[in-house]
Scaffold this motif. Structure first.
Motif, PDB file in Angstrom:
ATOM      1  N   ARG A 154       1.682  -7.244 -11.269  1.00 38.57           N
ATOM      2  CA  ARG A 154       1.037  -6.457 -12.334  1.00 38.57           C
ATOM      3  C   ARG A 154       1.588  -5.032 -12.345  1.00 38.57           C
ATOM      4  NH1 ARG A 154      -3.071  -3.048 -12.449  1.00 38.57           N
ATOM      5  NH2 ARG A 154      -3.606  -3.438 -10.273  1.00 38.57           N
ATOM      6  N   THR A 155       1.711  -4.435 -11.188  1.00 41.73           N
ATOM      7  CA  THR A 155       2.212  -3.055 -11.160  1.00 41.73           C
ATOM      8  C   THR A 155       3.690  -2.990 -11.516  1.00 41.73           C
ATOM      9  OG1 THR A 155       2.663  -3.188  -8.790  1.00 41.73           O
ATOM     10  CG2 THR A 155       0.534  -2.283  -9.443  1.00 41.73           C
ATOM     11  N   LYS A 156       4.383  -4.098 -11.304  1.00 45.33           N
ATOM     12  CA  LYS A 156       5.806  -4.113 -11.678  1.00 45.33           C
ATOM     13  C   LYS A 156       5.987  -4.445 -13.158  1.00 45.33           C
ATOM     14  CE  LYS A 156       8.904  -5.723  -8.684  1.00 45.33           C
ATOM     15  NZ  LYS A 156       9.596  -6.580  -7.705  1.00 45.33           N
ATOM     16  N   GLY A 157       4.913  -4.795 -13.826  1.00 46.16           N
ATOM     17  CA  GLY A 157       5.009  -5.110 -15.247  1.00 46.16           C
ATOM     18  C   GLY A 157       5.424  -6.540 -15.520  1.00 46.16           C
TER      19      GLY A 157
ATOM     20  N   ALA B 291       0.834  -1.217   0.000  1.00 47.94           N
ATOM     21  CA  ALA B 291       0.000   0.000   0.000  1.00 47.94           C
ATOM     22  C   ALA B 291       0.864   1.260   0.000  1.00 47.94           C
ATOM     23  CB  ALA B 291      -0.924  -0.008   1.208  1.00 47.94           C
ATOM     24  N   ALA B 292       2.030   1.165   0.639  1.00 46.02           N
ATOM     25  CA  ALA B 292       2.940   2.313   0.678  1.00 46.02           C
ATOM     26  C   ALA B 292       3.769   2.423  -0.600  1.00 46.02           C
ATOM     27  CB  ALA B 292       3.871   2.190   1.896  1.00 46.02           C
ATOM     28  N   GLN B 293       3.465   1.566  -1.571  1.00 46.80           N
ATOM     29  CA  GLN B 293       4.137   1.565  -2.879  1.00 46.80           C
ATOM     30  C   GLN B 293       5.589   1.135  -2.778  1.00 46.80           C
ATOM     31  OE1 GLN B 293       2.680   5.655  -3.877  1.00 46.80           O
ATOM     32  NE2 GLN B 293       1.839   4.660  -5.684  1.00 46.80           N
ATOM     33  N   TYR B 294       5.879   0.221  -1.881  1.00 48.22           N
ATOM     34  CA  TYR B 294       7.195  -0.388  -1.780  1.00 48.22           C
ATOM     35  C   TYR B 294       7.071  -1.847  -2.197  1.00 48.22           C
ATOM     36  CZ  TYR B 294       9.005   3.830   0.215  1.00 48.22           C
ATOM     37  OH  TYR B 294       9.405   5.131   0.369  1.00 48.22           O
ATOM     38  N   ALA B 295       6.965  -2.034  -3.505  1.00 48.45           N
ATOM     39  CA  ALA B 295       6.637  -3.349  -4.055  1.00 48.45           C
ATOM     40  C   ALA B 295       7.735  -4.377  -3.774  1.00 48.45           C
ATOM     41  CB  ALA B 295       6.385  -3.249  -5.551  1.00 48.45           C
ATOM     42  N   ASP B 296       8.978  -3.973  -3.914  1.00 45.82           N
ATOM     43  CA  ASP B 296      10.072  -4.933  -3.698  1.00 45.82           C
ATOM     44  C   ASP B 296      10.063  -5.420  -2.251  1.00 45.82           C
ATOM     45  OD1 ASP B 296      12.474  -3.227  -5.870  1.00 45.82           O
ATOM     46  OD2 ASP B 296      10.826  -4.607  -6.296  1.00 45.82           O
TER      47      ASP B 296
ATOM     48  N   VAL C  27       4.114  -9.573 -16.217  1.00 52.58           N
ATOM     49  CA  VAL C  27       2.807 -10.138 -16.553  1.00 52.58           C
ATOM     50  C   VAL C  27       2.802 -11.657 -16.378  1.00 52.58           C
ATOM     51  CG1 VAL C  27       3.250 -10.348 -19.030  1.00 52.58           C
ATOM     52  CG2 VAL C  27       0.934 -10.025 -18.237  1.00 52.58           C
TER      53      VAL C  27
ATOM     54  N   ASP D 130      -3.171  -8.531 -22.228  1.00 49.80           N
ATOM     55  CA  ASP D 130      -1.851  -7.885 -22.284  1.00 49.80           C
ATOM     56  C   ASP D 130      -0.835  -8.759 -22.993  1.00 49.80           C
ATOM     57  OD1 ASP D 130      -1.894  -6.221 -19.024  1.00 49.80           O
ATOM     58  OD2 ASP D 130      -2.570  -5.591 -21.020  1.00 49.80           O
TER      59      ASP D 130
END
Lengths: 542, 582
Positions: A130-133, A97-102, A135, A165
């Motif tokens: 998905r947000t990291k691309g 949620a804090a946009q720290y995907a890694d 797919v 996609d």
């Protein structure tokens, strides 16, 4: 507790204890164990490390640290595997949620491997990838989630999108079909089916599905573009063009309670600002107010949040509250130009033009190229009789952007206000040529030709011709007024007076008594068999 | 027609040739690294030769933690032959500090000015090449000390020497090439001072076919250091703002009225247009009517396709043409762009780079400027989803006759856990091979170590830097070093190299070359624009694969004349002068 679980807990505790032993400080480097842990059966848990929290809002930093502390305590308490999984999962959700995907990835993978039966973890992982691309991984985890909940409509739709996609419309169509079988009213499933059909060149089916989307939700503007493509492919140029004109950028997403929950997790002013903006977009004014207020609880000094709250209050009808808040922002954050501009708009609406000039000028001082502020400033200057200054502002906008029709028109009518009618005429004619779709230039020219005090400019015949063309496009009060002026100029005073009276009645019916009162001046002229020589009153300035 | 000792029906000198480079082991066919004769490591497809060749340049963007918008944008890079010695030189813009507390630039970036590097390529008698660049900025007279972003090149006064147009955050500059190694600032005289605008990409084109190159300038946003805004993420961590925060600026079209004097004709030539934050510009004849058109990639807003009306005006048809937004109707980021005939059907298609999770876009032209979004079905979208792409181009890296593509990438969202790094916005490049059947293959991991570097890629200029018959790539990185990716494998296949010179002595920009072979006709066009803020080699390399069949070559010159090249030369460079063919 089983031995496997104990081992997992012991290893996890060792993993986290190493990282928890160093003192906390701002800007600390990520903390993690030195060795990769394993479960009793050899599966490895990932190292869980916090990212550098220092750039985050203090409230978010605290929240993430507290969550990490909670994870640590949970591990130390040697919980059941499912509880440990949940603890990792919550850590992962918050980081995501804090946009720290890694950073989130490690926690969520741990959660998923500890409790593979929990639908949430593969679902969140699918979105994370998905947000990291990625797919491929995204699709894989959506498929895994679907194995756990085969009837989850959101998952089916997201998986369908992933297939699209990857250029696999047949596979996508299968998912959308399943989703529709479960929820025939799902707009996003229907939309996906339409897109899949389009990708397969099945244009008729694309049309059927996408038309259905619009039938279910006329506001689903995204459907117009693919629908236009489908109609085009079917050779129906007219429908293709109709839908092309209606096209808007608007996301059609599945109902997704898990992601909605995620988006509200982080306790930061930015989260509440985002939620408030979404509420505004949904026209949920009270909802927007609530979110912006929550944001201000975390950051009471935020000019942005105060401004947004002021805007939302205005929409709820709390004009006083809105105005007070705009004034507060202007007072405490004079560099925040949107507030200067908005307060200027309010003052302009209240006919407090001197104050409006101050506000717009302040906005322009911050954003010299802010076209809208220049134009509104010009309007207020004209109201104050400072038309010459208004010209400068219109010219600035026109120089920066020759395509700005509003500035061109304002410039032309200001010239008329300054009795430079020949120049005004030339400007309006140029506007007609440059902006043939903008009837204001044609109408303005008609008005000028009908009522200019300059004998060299007036041309009643031409004015009437223009008015008659405009009438075909639709009648308005202003056009009626112009028609009366043209008739009077042609000496047809009785007809002019008759038209004027009709316009006044319409104005009264429309609840515009001030307009009706203004119109009475010209009526008096026509009744005395005199033409009008004032194309626009000062009050008519845009 | 067969290969053989065909006489040359051309004038003037050849520009290099294709000889076996005895210093390099035989390169592998694409897709399979080959062992070298002595069993050493396989040959890389691309090797970075920047440092060893003297292209020593490090970009400085002045990033200071205030997230000034221009910091995330530059630089482009130019490949052009400024001294007309037959090889490609390099110009690259430089940044500078935007605030008062910017960190000191790295030593390698000093002095802070745009740099011109002269290519002193030597082709030895045995065919080997010595690649060396000399920094000739000082003697060139080019004073580019503003915040440089992009560059465009073209011969504005038809004197046979390529001039430069530099796009800055601040006033743009027009530099006239004096033909003697020096340049003169003619910004004011040329009438192209773009104040108060802010552009990244521009393109020279002769849109009215009067023989003088006109200029399209893509402007970005309304931005000044005074109106910068903080854009924190959900957790409140600040980062660069999207362009929509500032609003797009109108682009400008300048008509060359002769001898490098320009007048702005935007309102008249591009009526009723809603401009957006332009980042990429590409010019091509998209509808095949012989008149050059313009495509503009706008960041986050509808892209624009201007179709030349042949009367001094354009009609914007992007949405109707299917190229303004994706097939889903979304306006995406659209940073870099290039037009090229990727499917060899005789018309120019479009590729555009986008943000991570958007996927790059590929629009297939039907020959009449109507496009279909085939990003997903071509595989391009899926391969590119992890990347935020900038400079890109169509180029046949292996000379098999099909246009491949690559992109240089760099994220616009700070890398996690990297807040204490100088500029943590890096990503790897991507190379995609055209399979010839409408699909692409991801071949990045075969391309060489240069593709393993994670940097903030921006400009990419494509051209044959060592004149060996394959296309190399110069990459400009944001806050990073310049890279020269020398192609080691393309020249192993047959190829044709052409330098087209128009009747007005300049590069024949917009000329289309139709190549017919094995029953198929495809086009390649002369262009310097495209990519991102960059200038490409105006010469053409047409890959011919392994077949020994000579193609038929027809040329459509920009002024409408058509000529047929009677006896094309293969595996070598040829200069084709308009009017000297049949």
């Amino acid at each position: 507790m089983c031995r496997n679980a104990l081992t997992i807990v012991a290893v996890a505790a060792a993993l986290l204890s190493a990282s928890c032993s160093s003192p906390q400080r701002n800007g600390e480097t990520p903390r993690s164990a030195e060795t990769a842990p394993k479960t009793a059966d050899g599966r490895a848990l990932n190292q869980v490390a916090l990212p550098d929290l220092s750039p985050m809002a203090p409230s978010a930093q605290k929240q993430i640290r507290d969550q990490y502390g909670s994870l640590t305590k949970t591990i130390a308490a040697q919980p059941a595997v499912t509880d440990l999984s949940a603890a990792y999962g919550e850590m992962g959700r918050l980081l995501m949620a804090a946009q720290y995907a890694d950073a989130a990835e490690a926690s969520l993978l741990n959660a998923q491997s500890l409790d593979p039966s929990d639908f949430r973890w593969p679902y969140y992982l699918a979105h994370l990838y998905r947000t990291k691309g990625d797919v491929v991984k995204s699709r894989s985890f959506f498929e895994r989630a679907l194995q756990l909940r085969p009837d989850d409509v959101s998952t089916l739709i997201w998986l369908g999108n992933a297939y699209l996609d990857q250029g696999l419309p047949e596979a996508a169509d299968t998912q959308f079909a399943k989703a529709l079988a479960l929820d025939p009213r799902s707009i996003s499933a229907r939309y996906g089916a339409g897109r899949a059909a389009l990708a397969r060149n099945d244009y008729r089916r694309a049309v059927t599905n996408l038309e259905e989307v619009l039938k279910m939700d006329p506001k689903a503007a995204s459907a117009h573009y693919p629908l236009s493509l489908a109609y085009n492919a079917l050779g129906d140029a007219q429908k293709a063009d109709e839908h092309l004109r209606l096209r808007r950028d608007h996301q059609i997403l599945p109902a997704d309670p898990l992601m909605v929950e995620l988006e509200q997790l982080v306790q930061s002013p930015q989260t509440f600002e985002t939620l408030g903006i979404r509420a505004l977009e949904r026209e949920d004014w009270p909802g927007a107010v609530a979110q912006f207020r929550k944001g201000l609880e975390l950051d009471p000094q935020s000019a942005v949040l105060k401004f947004r709250l002021a805007t939302a209050l205005n929409m709820t009808g709390d004009a006083k509250g809105s105005e007070a808040l705009f004034e507060e922002v202007v007072r405490t954050s004079p560099d925040y130009f949107p507030a200067q501009f908005s307060l200027g708009v309010l003052r302009q609406q209240q006919d407090r033009h001197a104050e409006a000039v101050d506000r717009f000028s302040a906005a322009i001082a911050q954003r010299a190229d802010y076209a809208e502020a220049h134009i509104r400033l010009a309007v207020s200057l004209r109201h104050l009789g400072r038309a010459q200054e208004a010209l400068d502002h219109y010219q600035q906008v026109m120089k920066a952007n020759p395509q700005n029709a509003e500035a061109q028109f304002g410039y032309a009518t200001t010239l008329a206000q300054l009795r430079r009618d020949k120049e005004a005429r030339a400007q309006l004619m140029a506007g007609m040529k440059a902006f043939p779709d903008q009837v204001m230039f044609t109408h303005g020219l008609a008005r000028l030709l009908a009522a200019s005090p300059d004998d060299g400019v007036r041309d009643g015949q031409r004015a009437m011709s223009l008015v008659q063309d405009l009438v075909k496009r639709g009648r308005t009060l202003e056009l009626g007024e112009t028609m009366a002026m043209a008739l009077a100029e042609l000496g047809q005073y009785d007809q002019a007076a008759s038209i004027q009276r009709d316009v006044m009645k319409s104005a009264d019916r429309a609840g515009l008594p001030a307009v009706a009162k203004r119109l009475s001046k010209n009526l008096a002229l026509y009744e005395r068999r005199q033409p009008c020589r004032t194309p626009w009153d000062r009050d008519e300035v845009l | 027609m067969k290969l053989g000792a065909a006489p040359l029906v051309l004038s003037l000198a050849l520009v290099g040739g294709c000889r076996q480079d005895n210093n390099r082991p035989p390169a592998p066919k694409p897709g399979a690294p080959a062992e070298s004769p002595n069993g050493q490591a396989p040959v890389e497809w691309f090797t970075d030769r920047a440092a060893e060749s003297g292209l020593n340049f490090v970009h400085y963007n002045g990033a200071s933690g205030h997230f000034y918008y221009p910091e995330i944008l530059g630089p482009g890079v130019a490949l052009f032959d400024y001294d007309n010695d037959g090889d490609l030189d390099v110009f690259v813009p430089q940044g500078r500090a935007l605030g008062n507390d910017a960190p000191a630039p790295p030593a390698a970036a000093l002095p802070l000015r745009g740099r011109l590097f002269r290519n002193d390529l030597q082709i030895n008698p045995d065919g080997t090449r010595s690649l060396h660049f000399a920094d000739v900025t000082e003697q060139s007279g080019i004073r580019a000390t503003g915040y440089g972003l992009g560059v465009a090149a073209g011969d504005i006064d038809n004197d046979g020497w390529i001039d430069l147009y530099l796009l800055n955050f601040g006033a743009n500059q027009m530099w006239h090439n004096n033909g003697n190694g020096t340049f003169t600032d003619v910004t004011k005289e040329s009438g192209t001072d773009n104040r108060p605008d802010f552009g990244v990409s521009a393109a020279f084109l002769d849109y009215d076919r009067d023989g003088w190159l006109d200029l399209y300038v893509g402007n970005n946003v309304h931005y000044s250091l005074d109106n910068r805004t903080a854009c924190p993420n959900t957790a409140g961590a600040p980062d660069y703002c999207p362009p929509q925060i500032y609003g797009g600026r109108p682009d400008r079209l300048y008509r060359n009225v002769g001898h490098g004097k320009f007048v702005e004709v935007t309102a008249k030539a591009l009526p009723r247009v809603k401009f957006g934050p332009a980042l990429g510009v590409s010019t091509a004849d998209f509808n095949g009517d012989g008149w050059i058109d313009i495509f503009v990639a706008n960041d986050g807003e509808d892209d624009l396709l201007f179709i030349n009306q042949k009367d001094g005006t354009f009609k914007e048809i992007g949405l109707a043409a299917g190229v303004a937004v994706t097939g889903e109707g979304k306006a995406e980021a659209s940073m870099g762009v290039d037009a090229g005939d990727f499917d060899n059907d005789g018309d120019d298609d479009l590729i555009m780079t986008e943000l991570t999770s958007q996927g790059f876009n590929l629009y297939q032209n039907d020959g009449h400027a109507m496009f279909k979004d085939i990003s997903a079905q071509s595989g391009l979208s899926a391969f590119s989803l992890p990347y935020t792409g900038w400079g890109t181009g169509w180029f046949d890296f292996d000379n098999d006759g099909w246009l491949d593509t690559m992109a240089v990438n760099g994220t616009i969202v700070m890398r996690e856990g990297a807040a204490n790094r100088q500029f943590p916005y890096d990503q790897k490049k991507v190379l995609l091979k055209n399979l010839g059947n409408g699909r692409f293959e991801q071949v990045t991991n075969q391309a060489g170590r240069a593709f393993e570097l994670s940097e903030s890629g921006r400009g990419a200029a494509f051209g044959d830097v060592d004149n060996d018959g394959d296309i190399d790539v110069v990459v400009a990185n944001d806050a990073g070093p310049l890279r020269l990716l020398q192609n080691n494998i393309g020249s192993r296949h047959h190829w044709m190299g052409m330098q087209l010179v128009g009747a007005n002595k300049h590069d024949a920009l917009g000329a289309r070359v139709r190549i017919t072979r094995a029953g198929r006709t495809f086009v390649r066009r002369v262009r310097m624009d495209g990519s991102y803020g960059s200038v490409n080699d105006s010469r053409l390399i047409v890959g011919l694969g392994t077949s020994d069949e000579l193609p038929r070559v027809d040329i459509e010159w920009p002024d409408g004349r058509e000529e047929h090249w009677l006896e094309p030369r293969v595996d070598g460079w040829s200069i084709l002068n308009e009017g000297s063919l049949r």
